[in-house]
Design an enzyme around this catalytic site. Structure first.
Site, PDB file in Angstrom:
ATOM      1  N   GLU A   1      -9.382   9.295   5.472  1.00 16.87           N
ATOM      2  CA  GLU A   1      -9.449   7.845   5.220  1.00 16.87           C
ATOM      3  C   GLU A   1     -10.422   7.495   4.089  1.00 16.87           C
ATOM      4  OE1 GLU A   1      -7.982   4.992   6.651  1.00 16.87           O
ATOM      5  OE2 GLU A   1      -6.526   6.433   7.419  1.00 16.87           O
TER       6      GLU A   1
ATOM      7  N   GLU B   1     -13.797   5.211  -0.351  1.00 18.48           N
ATOM      8  CA  GLU B   1     -14.620   4.228   0.368  1.00 18.48           C
ATOM      9  C   GLU B   1     -15.402   4.923   1.477  1.00 18.48           C
ATOM     10  OE1 GLU B   1     -12.388   0.362   1.062  1.00 18.48           O
ATOM     11  OE2 GLU B   1     -10.845   1.518   0.035  1.00 18.48           O
TER      12      GLU B   1
ATOM     13  N   GLU C   1       0.862  -1.202   0.000  1.00 17.36           N
ATOM     14  CA  GLU C   1       0.000   0.000   0.000  1.00 17.36           C
ATOM     15  C   GLU C   1       0.881   1.228   0.000  1.00 17.36           C
ATOM     16  OE1 GLU C   1      -2.864   0.324   3.236  1.00 17.36           O
ATOM     17  OE2 GLU C   1      -3.243  -1.834   3.153  1.00 17.36           O
TER      18      GLU C   1
ATOM     19  N   LYS D   1     -15.385   3.958   5.461  1.00 14.49           N
ATOM     20  CA  LYS D   1     -14.197   4.059   6.298  1.00 14.49           C
ATOM     21  C   LYS D   1     -14.379   5.230   7.273  1.00 14.49           C
ATOM     22  CE  LYS D   1     -10.485   2.254   5.124  1.00 14.49           C
ATOM     23  NZ  LYS D   1      -9.164   1.824   4.640  1.00 14.49           N
TER      24      LYS D   1
HETATM   25  C1  LIG Z   1     -19.348  10.200   9.432  1.00 10.76           C
HETATM   26  O1  LIG Z   1     -20.055  11.384   9.670  1.00 10.76           O
HETATM   27  C2  LIG Z   1     -21.441  11.279   9.365  1.00 10.76           C
HETATM   28  C3  LIG Z   1     -22.077  12.671   9.515  1.00 10.76           C
HETATM   29  O2  LIG Z   1     -21.441  13.421  10.513  1.00 10.76           O
HETATM   30  C4  LIG Z   1     -22.094  10.248  10.298  1.00 10.76           C
HETATM   31  O3  LIG Z   1     -23.482  10.117   9.992  1.00 10.76           O
HETATM   32  C5  LIG Z   1     -21.406   8.912  10.055  1.00 10.76           C
HETATM   33  O4  LIG Z   1     -21.893   7.943  10.957  1.00 10.76           O
HETATM   34  C6  LIG Z   1     -19.875   9.031  10.256  1.00 10.76           C
HETATM   35  N1  LIG Z   1     -19.273   7.797   9.817  1.00 10.76           N
HETATM   36  C7  LIG Z   1     -18.284   7.221  10.462  1.00 10.76           C
HETATM   37  C8  LIG Z   1     -17.763   5.953   9.868  1.00 10.76           C
HETATM   38  O5  LIG Z   1     -17.789   7.669  11.474  1.00 10.76           O
END
Ligand SMILES: *[C@@H]1O[C@H](CO)[C@@H](O)[C@H](O)[C@H]1NC(C)=O
Ligand SMILES: *[C@@H]1O[C@H](CO)[C@@H](O)[C@H](O)[C@H]1NC(C)=O
Ligand SMILES: *[C@@H]1O[C@H](CO)[C@@H](O)[C@H](O)[C@H]1NC(C)=O
Length: 338
Positions: free
Chosen positions: A320, A312, A260, A315
């Site tokens: 990320e 992705e 990677e 993630k």
């Molecule tokens: C990323 O942020 C969004 C909106 O703030 C939230 O709904 C989501 O669960 C978060 N995803 C992760 C993987 O933390």
């Protein structure tokens, strides 16, 4: 007479073909990560890869839909295992045999498997002690199925306690305990070791001391001198630090694959820009194409896999999610030439 001239000509044509088309494609691949809920189906992905002249992929686990789409594609594949399967692959021969019968054997006659990686970034971790038995168990199961495919594992830069300058490269004591016997096993079998090497994270965390062009592969001069060796980029320096560290552990000339590397195009951190991601990846591809190797291993093509094929969305939030060369729509995030 005719026959032998014919075979000489054929050999020359093959050599020329490989010289002009093979070397570029030969050393560069991409990581086909699937931590997302919006990616195209594998057959579309394979068509995309072929249209871009990408000849090698790494997958993180034996996704059945990907494996079923691969035969006949010509793509070379690094196949990963689930970390959580390692104890059983090493401890239970029936489980290892079933793993091979499910994930490898049905495809092996039509899919060139480059190697099978047991464990991703597990040194150091509480599963580190399961890696070598898993490699040995899977090797036995592959041999029993008449398959000749290297087994290996994937480590990250955290196995190094020192890496600057590269000749100071040293395995941390906690990593060496596990990695030295693994490296000895790989060396004895002539199998490669997979190394995840990012310049983005050191640069992001230390912009005062690391030059951006050194991190982005676009320096036009030597930036770091280390004895007789001169480094224009941090990726070469990281790989050489790893070679030096393995040598100090008693294992020389092990083949290392950069499993990677990459640079995010967005996600909040200041260096994560489209321009920087394009600069990093394009310059890396251009250098690898010429098989220049690293200063410590000059002229030896370094097989390298870009992380990642797609952005992705499942993630962790932030950069990320933005290492992809392509959006899930298959539109390029930026132009890139393989
Ligand atoms: C990323 O942020 C969004 C909106 O703030 C939230 O709904 C989501 O669960 C978060 N995803 C992760 C993987 O933390
Ligand atoms: C492996 O190959 C040997 C010799 O070619 C053959 O006798 C044997 O049946 C094969 N085993 C399997 C599992 O295919
Ligand atoms: C390297 O690329 C970056 C981003 O594209 C750019 O800002 C920088 O000026 C370039 N440096 C050199 C030495 O070309």
């Amino acid at each position: 007479m005719h026959r032998s001239i014919f075979s000489v000509i054929t050999a020359l044509l093959v050599l020329m073909y490989n010289t002009f088309t093979g070397s570029a494609q030969g050393t560069i691949g991409v990581n086909y990560g699937k931590i997302a809920d919006n990616l195209p189906p594998p057959d579309k992905v394979i068509a995309l890869l072929k249209s871009k002249n990408i000849a090698r992929i790494r997958i993180f686990e034996p996704y059945p839909d990907v494996l079923q789409a691969l035969p006949g594609s010509g793509l070379q594949v690094i196949l990963g295992s689930l970390n959580s399967d390692l104890p059983q692959i090493g401890g239970d021969p029936a489980f290892a045999a079933k793993w091979v019968q499910t994930n490898v054997f049905p495809f092996a006659s039509n899919v060139p498997f480059r190697c099978i990686s047991l464990g991703n970034e597990l040194i150091p971790s509480e599963l580190a002690q399961t890696i070598l038995p898993a490699m040995q168990g899977l090797q036995r199961a592959l041999i029993a199925a008449n398959l000749s495919i290297p087994v290996t594992t994937t480590v990250h830069q955290a196995v190094l306690s020192a890496s600057y300058p590269p000749s100071a490269g040293t395995l941390s004591p906690g990593a060496a305990n596990f990695l030295v016997p693994i490296a000895q096993f790989l060396k004895a079998n002539n199998y490669p070791l997979l190394f995840n090497a990012y310049t983005y994270f050191p640069y992001r965390d230390n912009q005062k001391d690391i030059r951006i062009d050194y991190a982005l592969n676009n320096a036009t001069e030597v930036v770091v001198r280390d004895g007789n060796l001169g480094y224009t980029n941090l990726l070469d320096a990281s790989v050489d630090a790893f070679y030096y560290a393995l040598e100090k552990g008693g294992v020389s000339n092990l083949e290392v694959i950069v499993s990677e590397t990459g640079w995010p195009s967005a996600g909040g951190d200041a260096p994560a820009t489209i321009n920087n991601a394009q600069t990093y990846n394009q310059n890396m591809i251009n250098r690898m194409k010429n098989n220049v190797g690293t200063p410590k291993s000059p002229g030896k093509g370094l097989e390298t896999y870009i992380f990642a094929l797609f952005d992705e969305n499942l993630k962790a939030n932030g950069t990320e999610q933005h290492f992809g060369l392509f959006y899930p729509t298959m539109e390029p995030v930026y132009p890139i030439q393989f």
